[in-house]
Design a protein around this motif. Sequence first.
Motif, PDB file in Angstrom:
ATOM      1  N   ILE A   1       0.843  -1.204   0.000  1.00 45.45           N
ATOM      2  CA  ILE A   1       0.000   0.000   0.000  1.00 45.45           C
ATOM      3  C   ILE A   1       0.876   1.251   0.000  1.00 45.45           C
ATOM      4  O   ILE A   1       0.639   2.202  -0.757  1.00 45.45           O
ATOM      5  CB  ILE A   1      -0.940   0.018   1.225  1.00 45.45           C
ATOM      6  CG1 ILE A   1      -1.878  -1.198   1.210  1.00 45.45           C
ATOM      7  CG2 ILE A   1      -1.768   1.301   1.246  1.00 45.45           C
ATOM      8  CD1 ILE A   1      -2.696  -1.349   2.484  1.00 45.45           C
ATOM      9  N   LYS A   2       1.894   1.263   0.860  1.00 45.21           N
ATOM     10  CA  LYS A   2       2.744   2.452   0.989  1.00 45.21           C
ATOM     11  C   LYS A   2       3.518   2.759  -0.286  1.00 45.21           C
ATOM     12  O   LYS A   2       3.832   3.924  -0.568  1.00 45.21           O
ATOM     13  CB  LYS A   2       3.716   2.259   2.166  1.00 45.21           C
ATOM     14  CG  LYS A   2       3.033   2.294   3.530  1.00 45.21           C
ATOM     15  CD  LYS A   2       4.010   1.964   4.654  1.00 45.21           C
ATOM     16  CE  LYS A   2       3.308   1.947   6.003  1.00 45.21           C
ATOM     17  NZ  LYS A   2       4.229   1.563   7.113  1.00 45.21           N
ATOM     18  N   SER A   3       3.849   1.721  -1.048  1.00 45.51           N
ATOM     19  CA  SER A   3       4.609   1.937  -2.286  1.00 45.51           C
ATOM     20  C   SER A   3       3.714   2.204  -3.487  1.00 45.51           C
ATOM     21  O   SER A   3       4.202   2.447  -4.594  1.00 45.51           O
ATOM     22  CB  SER A   3       5.498   0.721  -2.571  1.00 45.51           C
ATOM     23  OG  SER A   3       4.701  -0.423  -2.864  1.00 45.51           O
ATOM     24  N   ALA A   4       2.397   2.161  -3.286  1.00 44.81           N
ATOM     25  CA  ALA A   4       1.462   2.406  -4.387  1.00 44.81           C
ATOM     26  C   ALA A   4       1.610   3.823  -4.917  1.00 44.81           C
ATOM     27  O   ALA A   4       1.860   4.757  -4.167  1.00 44.81           O
ATOM     28  CB  ALA A   4       0.028   2.167  -3.914  1.00 44.81           C
ATOM     29  N   HIS A   5       1.493   3.968  -6.220  1.00 48.61           N
ATOM     30  CA  HIS A   5       1.523   5.291  -6.840  1.00 48.61           C
ATOM     31  C   HIS A   5       0.389   5.370  -7.859  1.00 48.61           C
ATOM     32  O   HIS A   5      -0.258   4.360  -8.164  1.00 48.61           O
ATOM     33  CB  HIS A   5       2.881   5.550  -7.500  1.00 48.61           C
ATOM     34  CG  HIS A   5       3.342   4.442  -8.394  1.00 48.61           C
ATOM     35  ND1 HIS A   5       2.986   4.345  -9.726  1.00 48.61           N
ATOM     36  CD2 HIS A   5       4.113   3.350  -8.136  1.00 48.61           C
ATOM     37  CE1 HIS A   5       3.527   3.265 -10.256  1.00 48.61           C
ATOM     38  NE2 HIS A   5       4.211   2.629  -9.310  1.00 48.61           N
ATOM     39  N   LYS A   6       0.157   6.535  -8.386  1.00 54.32           N
ATOM     40  CA  LYS A   6      -1.013   6.752  -9.240  1.00 54.32           C
ATOM     41  C   LYS A   6      -1.048   5.846 -10.463  1.00 54.32           C
ATOM     42  O   LYS A   6      -2.115   5.544 -10.981  1.00 54.32           O
ATOM     43  CB  LYS A   6      -1.071   8.218  -9.675  1.00 54.32           C
ATOM     44  CG  LYS A   6      -1.333   9.181  -8.527  1.00 54.32           C
ATOM     45  CD  LYS A   6      -1.347  10.623  -8.995  1.00 54.32           C
ATOM     46  CE  LYS A   6      -1.588  11.561  -7.824  1.00 54.32           C
ATOM     47  NZ  LYS A   6      -1.594  12.979  -8.244  1.00 54.32           N
ATOM     48  N   ASP A   7       0.134   5.399 -10.897  1.00 52.17           N
ATOM     49  CA  ASP A   7       0.187   4.587 -12.116  1.00 52.17           C
ATOM     50  C   ASP A   7       0.173   3.084 -11.862  1.00 52.17           C
ATOM     51  O   ASP A   7       0.142   2.300 -12.810  1.00 52.17           O
ATOM     52  CB  ASP A   7       1.450   4.953 -12.918  1.00 52.17           C
ATOM     53  CG  ASP A   7       1.426   6.389 -13.382  1.00 52.17           C
ATOM     54  OD1 ASP A   7       0.335   6.880 -13.713  1.00 52.17           O
ATOM     55  OD2 ASP A   7       2.492   7.034 -13.386  1.00 52.17           O
ATOM     56  N   GLY A   8       0.220   2.679 -10.598  1.00 50.94           N
ATOM     57  CA  GLY A   8       0.187   1.241 -10.377  1.00 50.94           C
ATOM     58  C   GLY A   8       0.655   0.791  -9.004  1.00 50.94           C
ATOM     59  O   GLY A   8       0.946   1.599  -8.127  1.00 50.94           O
ATOM     60  N   LEU A   9       0.711  -0.547  -8.864  1.00 55.20           N
ATOM     61  CA  LEU A   9       1.102  -1.183  -7.605  1.00 55.20           C
ATOM     62  C   LEU A   9       2.387  -1.967  -7.788  1.00 55.20           C
ATOM     63  O   LEU A   9       2.674  -2.462  -8.879  1.00 55.20           O
ATOM     64  CB  LEU A   9       0.017  -2.178  -7.160  1.00 55.20           C
ATOM     65  CG  LEU A   9      -1.295  -1.670  -6.594  1.00 55.20           C
ATOM     66  CD1 LEU A   9      -2.267  -2.832  -6.497  1.00 55.20           C
ATOM     67  CD2 LEU A   9      -1.096  -1.030  -5.241  1.00 55.20           C
ATOM     68  N   ASN A  10       3.109  -2.119  -6.709  1.00 52.43           N
ATOM     69  CA  ASN A  10       4.279  -2.996  -6.707  1.00 52.43           C
ATOM     70  C   ASN A  10       3.926  -4.232  -5.888  1.00 52.43           C
ATOM     71  O   ASN A  10       4.076  -4.238  -4.664  1.00 52.43           O
ATOM     72  CB  ASN A  10       5.489  -2.280  -6.116  1.00 52.43           C
ATOM     73  CG  ASN A  10       6.702  -3.186  -6.018  1.00 52.43           C
ATOM     74  OD1 ASN A  10       6.857  -4.109  -6.825  1.00 52.43           O
ATOM     75  ND2 ASN A  10       7.553  -2.940  -5.040  1.00 52.43           N
ATOM     76  N   ILE A  11       3.419  -5.277  -6.552  1.00 54.71           N
ATOM     77  CA  ILE A  11       3.120  -6.524  -5.854  1.00 54.71           C
ATOM     78  C   ILE A  11       4.448  -7.196  -5.522  1.00 54.71           C
ATOM     79  O   ILE A  11       5.248  -7.489  -6.416  1.00 54.71           O
ATOM     80  CB  ILE A  11       2.256  -7.469  -6.729  1.00 54.71           C
ATOM     81  CG1 ILE A  11       0.982  -6.763  -7.210  1.00 54.71           C
ATOM     82  CG2 ILE A  11       1.917  -8.735  -5.946  1.00 54.71           C
ATOM     83  CD1 ILE A  11       0.034  -6.362  -6.130  1.00 54.71           C
ATOM     84  N   LEU A  12       4.692  -7.432  -4.258  1.00 51.23           N
ATOM     85  CA  LEU A  12       5.983  -7.963  -3.827  1.00 51.23           C
ATOM     86  C   LEU A  12       6.186  -9.400  -4.286  1.00 51.23           C
ATOM     87  O   LEU A  12       5.234 -10.191  -4.305  1.00 51.23           O
ATOM     88  CB  LEU A  12       6.095  -7.897  -2.304  1.00 51.23           C
ATOM     89  CG  LEU A  12       6.012  -6.517  -1.659  1.00 51.23           C
ATOM     90  CD1 LEU A  12       6.028  -6.655  -0.140  1.00 51.23           C
ATOM     91  CD2 LEU A  12       7.145  -5.627  -2.119  1.00 51.23           C
ATOM     92  N   PRO A  13       7.419  -9.772  -4.620  1.00 46.36           N
ATOM     93  CA  PRO A  13       7.719 -11.181  -4.911  1.00 46.36           C
ATOM     94  C   PRO A  13       7.863 -11.959  -3.606  1.00 46.36           C
ATOM     95  O   PRO A  13       8.007 -11.356  -2.539  1.00 46.36           O
ATOM     96  CB  PRO A  13       9.055 -11.098  -5.648  1.00 46.36           C
ATOM     97  CG  PRO A  13       9.715  -9.878  -5.066  1.00 46.36           C
ATOM     98  CD  PRO A  13       8.603  -8.907  -4.785  1.00 46.36           C
ATOM     99  N   LEU A  14       7.826 -13.276  -3.699  1.00 39.75           N
ATOM    100  CA  LEU A  14       8.001 -14.097  -2.500  1.00 39.75           C
ATOM    101  C   LEU A  14       9.432 -13.980  -1.981  1.00 39.75           C
ATOM    102  O   LEU A  14       9.663 -13.754  -0.794  1.00 39.75           O
ATOM    103  CB  LEU A  14       7.669 -15.559  -2.807  1.00 39.75           C
ATOM    104  CG  LEU A  14       7.859 -16.557  -1.665  1.00 39.75           C
ATOM    105  CD1 LEU A  14       7.011 -16.177  -0.456  1.00 39.75           C
ATOM    106  CD2 LEU A  14       7.505 -17.966  -2.126  1.00 39.75           C
TER     107      LEU A  14
END
Length: 315
Positions: free
Chosen positions: A189-202
């Motif tokens: 959530i904290k790394s979210a920006h207007k253009d997208g999300l950073n879904i973390l890798p395992l």
Amino acid sequence: MLNRRHLRIKVLQMLYAFYNDRESENIKQTEKNLLESIERIYDLYVYLLLSFDVLKGISFKKQEERKKKLVPSKEDLSPNLKFVNNRVIALFSNSQKLKDLSTKRKINWENDEKKEIFRKIFIELEKSEVFFEHMDNDEDGFEEDRTFLIQLFKAEIANSPLIYGFLEDEDIHWIDDIDLACSMVLKTIKSAHKDGLNILPLYKENDNEKEFILELLRETIKRDAENEQRIETLVKNWEFERIAKMDVLLLKMAITELQCFESIPTKVTINEYIDISKYYSTPKSNVFINGILDKSLELLIKENKINKSGRGLIQ
């Protein structure tokens, strides 16, 4: 992403099962179980990420139902859309990567039982101070939406008894994993920006975490007799059989790690196992383990069995 402490805990759990099920003792199967248990942490992470869109859907459905009342109020006809239109939730709803993970891992909240969990959560959510304050203020924008979602997740989702009940039924180890999975969600959530999300890798990219856990598991089993003899020698005035099994297992893992991982400082190894013992063994275990590991380190250094690749790694 996984941290080393949680990886050590996963190895601890698998070793405990391995040593307590001698009839079906199988190292390869234990390795497989270990990797699967870590994959399940990622499943939990994905479940939590999907929760936002589910709550959004429930909110929208309730708003539509209120409009159909025989005598709808002005509020029913013109509902507050601040939650439904939350910009960060929209990123989760529209994330193709999250949709692909959901499909690939067969993870969703789609059956009636799971949906009922979130219907109940939303009832409590609407009553919450976090929700009320956000919906009632005049602030708008991406940052406001993100700040609200962080607060909402911490207060109403991560600590929901309904979520905990579901997790216990799905996977007994998930209660141990929930804090880590929640920290991953918050990072997302904290790394979210207007253009997208950073879904973390395992696992971290180009990291050796998988190799670390497999080697720690294999070497602890391989060195079992040697480590047990070392512990017996060091626990003077104690009957070995009376030492808590979890303490013995933690000592075996720590002594193995001290010898097998040249890039991990000895101080880090000792502190990690002392801290783990506070949660997974007896109240006084951390003091006992600290003492035995200090003595073990002294002996291992004298025997030239500690080989570290950098300066300051042996303390």
